[in-house]
Design a protein around this motif. Sequence first.
Motif, mmCIF file in Angstrom:
data_model
loop_
_atom_site.group_PDB
_atom_site.id
_atom_site.type_symbol
_atom_site.label_atom_id
_atom_site.label_comp_id
_atom_site.label_asym_id
_atom_site.label_seq_id
_atom_site.Cartn_x
_atom_site.Cartn_y
_atom_site.Cartn_z
ATOM 1 N N UNK A 23 0.812 -1.211 0.000
ATOM 2 C CA UNK A 23 0.000 0.000 0.000
ATOM 3 C C UNK A 23 0.850 1.267 0.000
ATOM 4 N N UNK A 24 2.152 1.145 0.203
ATOM 5 C CA UNK A 24 3.031 2.310 0.162
ATOM 6 C C UNK A 24 3.234 2.993 1.489
ATOM 7 N N UNK A 25 2.949 2.316 2.587
ATOM 8 C CA UNK A 25 3.058 2.940 3.905
ATOM 9 C C UNK A 25 4.490 3.347 4.246
ATOM 10 N N UNK A 26 5.486 2.687 3.692
ATOM 11 C CA UNK A 26 6.868 3.003 4.050
ATOM 12 C C UNK A 26 7.576 3.848 2.990
ATOM 13 N N UNK A 27 6.890 4.317 1.972
ATOM 14 C CA UNK A 27 7.535 5.100 0.915
ATOM 15 C C UNK A 27 8.135 6.397 1.463
ATOM 16 N N UNK A 28 7.390 7.107 2.283
ATOM 17 C CA UNK A 28 7.895 8.376 2.807
ATOM 18 C C UNK A 28 9.108 8.138 3.694
ATOM 19 N N UNK A 29 9.076 7.115 4.521
ATOM 20 C CA UNK A 29 10.240 6.814 5.375
ATOM 21 C C UNK A 29 11.465 6.509 4.533
ATOM 22 N N UNK A 30 11.278 5.766 3.431
ATOM 23 C CA UNK A 30 12.400 5.465 2.533
ATOM 24 C C UNK A 30 12.903 6.740 1.869
ATOM 25 N N UNK A 31 12.001 7.644 1.497
ATOM 26 C CA UNK A 31 12.386 8.925 0.901
ATOM 27 C C UNK A 31 13.236 9.729 1.884
ATOM 28 N N UNK A 32 12.803 9.834 3.134
ATOM 29 C CA UNK A 32 13.542 10.596 4.141
ATOM 30 C C UNK A 32 14.917 9.978 4.360
ATOM 31 N N UNK A 48 3.068 15.485 3.607
ATOM 32 C CA UNK A 48 1.949 15.938 2.768
ATOM 33 C C UNK A 48 2.441 16.359 1.376
ATOM 34 N N UNK A 49 3.518 17.152 1.333
ATOM 35 C CA UNK A 49 4.066 17.587 0.053
ATOM 36 C C UNK A 49 4.627 16.412 -0.742
ATOM 37 N N UNK A 54 4.204 13.020 -5.410
ATOM 38 C CA UNK A 54 4.252 11.643 -5.920
ATOM 39 C C UNK A 54 3.060 11.327 -6.820
ATOM 40 N N UNK A 55 1.906 11.865 -6.486
ATOM 41 C CA UNK A 55 0.713 11.528 -7.251
ATOM 42 C C UNK A 55 0.277 12.622 -8.222
ATOM 43 N N UNK A 56 1.126 13.618 -8.414
ATOM 44 C CA UNK A 56 0.828 14.648 -9.405
ATOM 45 C C UNK A 56 0.983 14.019 -10.789
#
Length: 65
Positions: A23-32, A48-49, A54-56
Amino acid sequence: MGRLTSRVTRTGRQIGWYCGTLMGDNHYRRYVAHRTRTHPGEPVMSERDYWRMRYRTSEVEPRCC
């Protein structure tokens, strides 16, 4: 009985991790983690940004690396 409970608990956690990854729950953590590792000292987008970017779909932007 204790081993069965332990095995069921472990399996439940693994299923939860797998579903969260799908579901992508860890995508932001990987980005950081990536930004702090490859671009230390630079600001990191808010969550949020990040999701907004990502979905733009109307604009295509190159990745940083």
